[in-house]
Write an enzyme that holds these catalytic residues in place. Structure first.
Site, PDB file in Angstrom:
ATOM      1  N   GLU B  48      36.799   5.711  26.320  1.00 47.18           N
ATOM      2  CA  GLU B  48      37.074   4.279  26.372  1.00 47.18           C
ATOM      3  C   GLU B  48      37.332   3.959  27.841  1.00 47.18           C
ATOM      4  OE1 GLU B  48      36.802   2.449  23.714  1.00 47.18           O
ATOM      5  OE2 GLU B  48      37.610   0.557  24.472  1.00 47.18           O
ATOM      6  N   ASP B  59      47.992  -5.011  29.449  1.00 47.47           N
ATOM      7  CA  ASP B  59      48.254  -3.688  30.001  1.00 47.47           C
ATOM      8  C   ASP B  59      49.641  -3.547  30.614  1.00 47.47           C
ATOM      9  OD1 ASP B  59      45.880  -2.042  29.585  1.00 47.47           O
ATOM     10  OD2 ASP B  59      44.860  -3.623  30.706  1.00 47.47           O
ATOM     11  N   TYR B 174      40.338  -0.749  16.463  1.00 46.96           N
ATOM     12  CA  TYR B 174      41.427  -0.283  17.328  1.00 46.96           C
ATOM     13  C   TYR B 174      42.738  -0.699  16.669  1.00 46.96           C
ATOM     14  CZ  TYR B 174      43.666   0.876  21.837  1.00 46.96           C
ATOM     15  OH  TYR B 174      44.420   1.430  22.843  1.00 46.96           O
TER      16      TYR B 174
END
Lengths: 394, 285
Positions: B48, B59, B174
């Protein structure tokens, strides 16, 4: 149409994790708007705590040599020194209604942070403010104000260390804390429902101004003008005039050093379509789609995106977006101080600068309504050093 | 897209899950990154890869720092895709996923973005800030280009969201092992089994867990809960970042990668218990 769209603009471009808390906020807002008890409590706070309604002041000395009359909507007199308090009180009450026990917010220059800290103190909710590390240094007085009001200020040193990074950090916090935390976004930008929530809580500006000017002039203004960073004071002014098609709506963006230099924050008029902080809107970006830093002498307008409804109003032609440079805004800042005894926020000075320019161009009788969105005390140091730098003496 | 199906089929036969490390394309610079990619490819089932974006709201600190470093070293979307193309040349069967932010997709135009990603050899694209309710146009353009659109299934999703995630997604799903943003801290707990069941009854693409996974124990826990694999990002980026330029002694990193990969193995029993949550041939168009 999908929820939260203004034409094709807006939407909810956030990590999937943030969709449920945004949906929760949307529902809470809808139900609160329909609840007389909520409206009553907010109106009471606006009246007896924030100082509404604010006056509408006709300029006595500005533009007297022209056939124009300039009215100032005095949001500088709202408690906290700017229009920010209007919607912060609304959202803070919403946070309580949703049972949230903590509020987070971002701030650039510190005005929204101060307003949020005020609401947190008043309503007894712990407040944490994310602020770019650079901005913390530039706006020390506001950091102290927020701390004095009981808020915790968290410096953000990632990215460019400015407002956009503070928003990123607040969104990151919220992704982990949404269960007990409300994110009190400071402008009419970001993901749905924020642009709508903030517009509705700021609508009071235009609603009052419309009634006041009808009473004073016996008619609606020819032009309503406000500065646009994220766009909350402008959308608050415009909202109640949108149906009055003959009222010209003008949003004044920060031209910085001049749009041609690339150092500006004129997102609607000189930016391009993109996605930032949850909305499909106009952004400042490079050829690869990386977000650029904006530039303005006024920290409150220094943001590389803009509320999506403004882009819609621009594209449909209902509102017009122009820009004013740092230099022109500084000149208007001085002019209003001297002529009317009112020191405006540098943000609001942008709107005024355009209005002054417009009345000098016009030969017809014109009534112009300027949203004086905040007071200039916070800008004194900066203006003094800018004026000295340009070797002009006050 | 078929590479994911082939991988899950093969792993299912072997009785393991997928170990999928993540790094940022162009971190710390283009050439060192390519060395990292070659190293990772030898010790993983799939990769990924993040495209550096100026405002990565999903993030945490570790990946933010890597993104900042990559941008400072001149990473652009075009250069990122060039790295993918070079990797694809060496690894014809490795499933390669891209993790991007929405503005990098809409800026060149959605169709063109997915077209370029496919041409570079990517198998899937996950757009971190495009939730399923905004995902229709992205999913359509991805499929048209032969790219599997990957969506995130968070612990707080409702039935409508699960429906959309199952309908729009391909390649894999995911699954968030916890709320928050990427990063080793706070550590993940195993995702709730209810999450896997919700995906399984809707025949969603195989669930791969991510966010906060940095130890073999967490990989085991995620697979025991029903995941078909695990993504590990910040812990990988941290280890790659510690390698100096021209570093040849990668033993510590590769040994750790192998431990993580081995942790997907100890679930033979679990596999046979829950065939529904781990379908070998998912609904890949």
């Amino acid at each position: 149409m999908k929820p939260g769209r203004f034409g094709e603009w807006g939407g909810r471009y956030v990590p999937e994790l943030l969709v449920p808390p945004l949906a929760e906020l949307d529902q809470a807002f809808e139900s609160a708007q329909a609840d007389p008890a909520f409206r009553g409590e907010l109106d009471d706070l606006l009246r007896h705590y924030a100082g509404r309604p604010t006056p509408l002041t006709l300029c006595r000395n500005l533009a007297t040599d022209t056939p124009a009359r300039i009215y100032l909507k005095r949001e500088d007199l709202v408690h906290g020194g700017a229009h920010k308090t209007n919607q912060v009180l609304g959202q803070a009450l919403l946070a309580k209604r949703m049972g949230k026990r903590r509020i987070i917010a971002e701030t650039g220059a510190g005005q929204h942070g101060v307003a949020t800290a005020i609401a947190g103190a008043l309503l007894n909710i712990p407040v944490q403010i994310y602020m770019g590390a650079k901005d913390c240094t530039r706006q020390k007085a506001n950091v102290f104000r927020m701390e004095l009001l009981g808020a915790e200020v968290v410096p953000v040193d990632t990215g460019s260390g400015t407002l956009k990074d503070a928003i990123n950090e607040a969104l990151r916090d919220w992704a982990a804390s949404y269960a007990d935390t409300h994110y009190l976004l400071g402008t009419a930008a970001g993901p749905h429902p924020f642009p709508t929530v903030v517009r509705e809580f700021q609508r009071v500006i235009g609603r009052e101004a419309r009634a006041q000017i009808l009473e004073r002039e016996g008619r609606l203004p020819d032009i309503a003008v406000a500065c646009v960073g994220g766009g909350s004071n402008a959308i608050g002014l415009f909202a109640d005039f949108l149906e009055d098609e003959f009222v010209r709506l003008v949003g004044v963006e920060p031209g910085g050093d001049g749009v041609a230099t690339g150092r500006h924050g004129a997102t609607v008029s000189a930016g391009s379509p993109g996605i930032l902080h949850g909305a499909f809107t106009h952004v400042l970006q490079d050829g690869d789609g990386q977000i650029l830093e904006s530039h303005s002498v006024s920290a409150g307008l220094d943001y590389p995106a803009v509320g999506p409804e403004h882009v819609h109003l621009a594209k449909t032609g209902r509102a017009q977006y122009v820009n004013v440079t740092d230099r022109e805004a500084l000149a208007a800042f001085r002019e209003l101080s001297r002529a009317e005894g009112i020191i405006p926020a540098l943000e609001s000075a942008h709107a005024l600068a355009w209005a002054l320019d417009e009345v000098r161009r016009t030969e017809r009788e014109t009534v112009i309504l300027v949203n004086l969105s905040g007071r200039g005390d916070k800008d004194l140091e900066l203006v003094r050093s800018e004026l000295q730098r340009k070797s002009q003496v006050l | 897209m078929r590479r994911y199906a082939m991988m899950f089929e093969k792993l299912c036969a072997e009785g393991r899950g997928a170990f999928i490390p993540f790094t940022v394309l162009g971190f710390p610079d283009e050439e060192q990154c390519f060395e990292h990619l070659k190293l990772l490819a030898r010790h993983t089932d799939a990769l990924e890869l993040g495209m550096a974006f100026s405002d990565p709201v999903a993030d945490g600190p570790t990946i933010q720092r890597a993104i900042t470093a990559a941008l400072a070293a001149g990473a652009t979307p075009a250069r990122c895709l060039r790295l993918v193309a070079r990797l694809r040349e060496r690894c014809p069967d490795l499933p390669i996923g891209l993790l991007v932010y929405a503005n990098l997709v809409v800026h060149p135009g959605i169709e063109r973005f997915y077209g370029d990603a496919a041409a570079a050899g990517a198998d899937s694209v996950l757009v971190a800030d495009v939730p399923s309710e905004e995902g229709e146009a992205f999913s359509e353009a991805a499929r048209a280009a032969g790219i599997a659109p990957v969506f995130i299934a968070p612990p707080n999703a409702d039935d409508c969201a699960f429906d959309r995630i199952a309908r729009l997604g391909a390649g894999y799903t995911y699954v968030l092992a916890r709320s928050g943003v990427t990063g080793a801290e706070p550590a993940a707990c195993a995702p709730a089994e209810g999450l896997f069941n919700a995906l399984a009854v809707r025949k969603a693409p195989p669930p791969v867990a991510g966010f906060g996974i940095s130890t073999p124990e967490q990989v085991r826990a995620a697979l025991a809960a029903g995941a078909a694999g695990a993504v590990c990002g910040s812990a990988v980026v941290e280890r790659l970042g510690a390698l100096g330029p021209g570093e040849t002694r990668h033993e510590a990193v590769t040994a750790w990668l192998d431990t993580m990969r081995d942790a997907t193995r100890a679930i033979r029993g679990e596999f046979s218990h829950r065939p529904s949550s781990r379908r070998a041939s998912p609904s890949i168009p």
